[in-house]
Design an enzyme around this catalytic site. Sequence first.
Site, PDB file in Angstrom:
ATOM      1  N   ASN A  80     -48.875 -23.177  36.543  1.00 47.94           N
ATOM      2  CA  ASN A  80     -50.248 -22.774  37.043  1.00 47.94           C
ATOM      3  C   ASN A  80     -50.427 -23.720  38.235  1.00 47.94           C
ATOM      4  O   ASN A  80     -50.854 -25.035  38.213  1.00 47.94           O
ATOM      5  CB  ASN A  80     -51.371 -22.857  36.212  1.00 47.94           C
ATOM      6  CG  ASN A  80     -52.608 -22.387  36.854  1.00 47.94           C
ATOM      7  OD1 ASN A  80     -52.768 -21.895  38.012  1.00 47.94           O
ATOM      8  ND2 ASN A  80     -53.676 -22.566  36.116  1.00 47.94           N
ATOM      9  N   LYS A 140     -52.570 -23.379  40.629  1.00 42.58           N
ATOM     10  CA  LYS A 140     -53.837 -23.637  40.937  1.00 42.58           C
ATOM     11  C   LYS A 140     -54.152 -23.423  42.378  1.00 42.58           C
ATOM     12  O   LYS A 140     -53.378 -22.581  43.065  1.00 42.58           O
ATOM     13  CB  LYS A 140     -54.662 -24.802  40.479  1.00 42.58           C
ATOM     14  CG  LYS A 140     -54.199 -25.053  38.971  1.00 42.58           C
ATOM     15  CD  LYS A 140     -55.012 -26.217  38.180  1.00 42.58           C
ATOM     16  CE  LYS A 140     -54.703 -26.044  36.808  1.00 42.58           C
ATOM     17  NZ  LYS A 140     -55.533 -27.127  35.931  1.00 42.58           N
ATOM     18  N   HIS A 160     -58.849 -18.793  32.517  1.00 41.66           N
ATOM     19  CA  HIS A 160     -58.564 -20.282  32.511  1.00 41.66           C
ATOM     20  C   HIS A 160     -59.927 -20.971  32.601  1.00 41.66           C
ATOM     21  O   HIS A 160     -60.707 -20.457  33.049  1.00 41.66           O
ATOM     22  CB  HIS A 160     -57.734 -20.397  33.921  1.00 41.66           C
ATOM     23  CG  HIS A 160     -57.189 -21.759  33.912  1.00 41.66           C
ATOM     24  ND1 HIS A 160     -58.148 -22.967  34.569  1.00 41.66           N
ATOM     25  CD2 HIS A 160     -56.008 -22.445  33.496  1.00 41.66           C
ATOM     26  CE1 HIS A 160     -57.342 -23.871  34.100  1.00 41.66           C
ATOM     27  NE2 HIS A 160     -55.953 -23.555  33.766  1.00 41.66           N
ATOM     28  N   GLU A 210     -60.749 -23.277  34.394  1.00 42.22           N
ATOM     29  CA  GLU A 210     -61.556 -23.403  35.601  1.00 42.22           C
ATOM     30  C   GLU A 210     -62.400 -22.312  36.050  1.00 42.22           C
ATOM     31  O   GLU A 210     -63.413 -22.291  36.647  1.00 42.22           O
ATOM     32  CB  GLU A 210     -60.685 -23.791  36.667  1.00 42.22           C
ATOM     33  CG  GLU A 210     -60.120 -25.464  36.458  1.00 42.22           C
ATOM     34  CD  GLU A 210     -58.688 -25.630  36.764  1.00 42.22           C
ATOM     35  OE1 GLU A 210     -58.054 -24.795  37.448  1.00 42.22           O
ATOM     36  OE2 GLU A 210     -58.036 -26.689  36.130  1.00 42.22           O
ATOM     37  N   GLU A 251     -55.616 -24.499  25.902  1.00 42.86           N
ATOM     38  CA  GLU A 251     -55.864 -25.247  26.868  1.00 42.86           C
ATOM     39  C   GLU A 251     -57.316 -26.396  26.630  1.00 42.86           C
ATOM     40  O   GLU A 251     -58.332 -25.613  27.155  1.00 42.86           O
ATOM     41  CB  GLU A 251     -55.940 -24.902  28.314  1.00 42.86           C
ATOM     42  CG  GLU A 251     -54.614 -24.314  28.607  1.00 42.86           C
ATOM     43  CD  GLU A 251     -54.284 -24.169  30.182  1.00 42.86           C
ATOM     44  OE1 GLU A 251     -53.167 -24.653  30.619  1.00 42.86           O
ATOM     45  OE2 GLU A 251     -55.084 -23.935  30.852  1.00 42.86           O
ATOM     46  N   GLY A 310     -55.969 -31.781  33.503  1.00 47.13           N
ATOM     47  CA  GLY A 310     -56.123 -32.589  34.784  1.00 47.13           C
ATOM     48  C   GLY A 310     -56.730 -33.907  34.437  1.00 47.13           C
ATOM     49  O   GLY A 310     -56.990 -34.669  35.437  1.00 47.13           O
ATOM     50  N   SER A 353     -52.587 -31.613  30.790  1.00 40.46           N
ATOM     51  CA  SER A 353     -51.734 -32.918  31.025  1.00 40.46           C
ATOM     52  C   SER A 353     -50.315 -33.013  30.667  1.00 40.46           C
ATOM     53  O   SER A 353     -49.660 -34.102  30.061  1.00 40.46           O
ATOM     54  CB  SER A 353     -52.773 -34.023  30.566  1.00 40.46           C
ATOM     55  OG  SER A 353     -53.662 -34.066  31.257  1.00 40.46           O
TER      56      SER A 353
HETATM   57  P1  13P Z   1     -52.815 -30.031  34.014  1.00 42.65           P
HETATM   58  O1  13P Z   1     -51.357 -29.883  33.649  1.00 42.65           O
HETATM   59  O2  13P Z   1     -52.949 -30.364  35.527  1.00 42.65           O
HETATM   60  O3  13P Z   1     -53.695 -30.942  33.277  1.00 42.65           O
HETATM   61  O4  13P Z   1     -53.321 -28.577  33.996  1.00 42.65           O
HETATM   62  C1  13P Z   1     -53.181 -27.723  32.890  1.00 42.65           C
HETATM   63  C2  13P Z   1     -53.583 -26.266  33.215  1.00 42.65           C
HETATM   64  O5  13P Z   1     -54.901 -26.193  33.573  1.00 42.65           O
HETATM   65  C3  13P Z   1     -52.669 -25.430  33.428  1.00 42.65           C
HETATM   66  O6  13P Z   1     -53.570 -24.030  33.611  1.00 42.65           O
END
Ligand code: 13P
Length: 252
Positions: free
Chosen positions: A12, A14, A96, A98, A169, A175, A215
Site C-alpha cells: 500500500n 498510500k 484502511h 487512515e 492492521e 507507521g 510496521s
Molecule cells: P506501515 O507498513 O508503514 O506501518 O503501514 C501499514 C499499512 O497501513 C498498510 O496498509
Amino acid sequence: MSEQRHFFVGGNWKMNGTYASIDEILKFLNGDNLDPKTEIVVAPPSLYLSYVRGKLNKNISVAAQNAYKVEKGAFTGDISPTQIKDVGGDWVILGHSERRHVFKEPNELIGEKVGHALSAGLKLIPCIGEKLEEREANKTEEVCFCQMKAIAENVKDINDWKRIVIAYEPVWAIGTGKVATPQQAQEAHHSVRQWISKNVSPDVAKCVRIIYGGSVTAGNCRELAQQPDVDGFLVGGASLKSEFVDIINARK
Ligand code: 13P
C-alpha cells in the site's frame, strides 16, 4: 501456516510516489527474484494506477486504495470500482485505518463500499484493527468483530468470500515501527478466523486469507509469516523500498 491459503503480499503506497520514484519501485517489482508462490498486489495512488498497470509485470496485480459506494455521479474527488476496473485495477483496499481515522469513515459506509465493490466485480482487501487505547482496554476483539460484522453483512453471496482478503492492521502498529509480536498477530488472526467460522461459515474461515499490516519489514516478516493464521502482509512504508522483495519472499 496453511497450505490451502495462498500466501499474499500487498504493498500500500498510500499518498506516496511520483513518476520518478514509481519508476524506481517498478525496477525491483519487475525483477526476477520474486517467489512465484506469493500472490502480489500493489496499490499506487489512483492517479498512477493506469501508469503502474501498464509498466508492471502481469504476475503482479494492481489495487486502488479506496473507492466510493456507487458507480458514478456527483461525488467530487472520489473514484468508483467501475473506474478502477476500467484502468486495469483488479483489487481495492477498503476501510484502511487512515480512511477510518483521518477521514472519519464509519463502519456503515465501509460496509456499503464492500457491497458495491463486490457487485462491481472487484477483489477486496477490507481492513480492520484496534487503536492502542482499545487494546489496552481489552477491546481488541470487540472492535475487530464489530468491523467484521459491518463487512460480512454486505457480502451477500458466500462465493464472494473467495474475492476477499482480510487485513488485520492494529492502528498502533501502522507507521510507528512498533510491529505486533508474532504471538499478538497470531492471536488476533485466530480470533477473527473463529468469528468468521461462527458468523459466516467454517469453510469460509478455513479458506479466507487474513493478512497482517503494521510496521512489517524485511527483518520481522519471516517469523510473522510462520504463524498458522498469518496468510501474508499488507505493507506500507517498506513497500516503497527494495526490501519489499524480501517480504514477498518471506516464506521462500
Ligand atoms: P506501515 O507498513 O508503514 O506501518 O503501514 C501499514 C499499512 O497501513 C498498510 O496498509
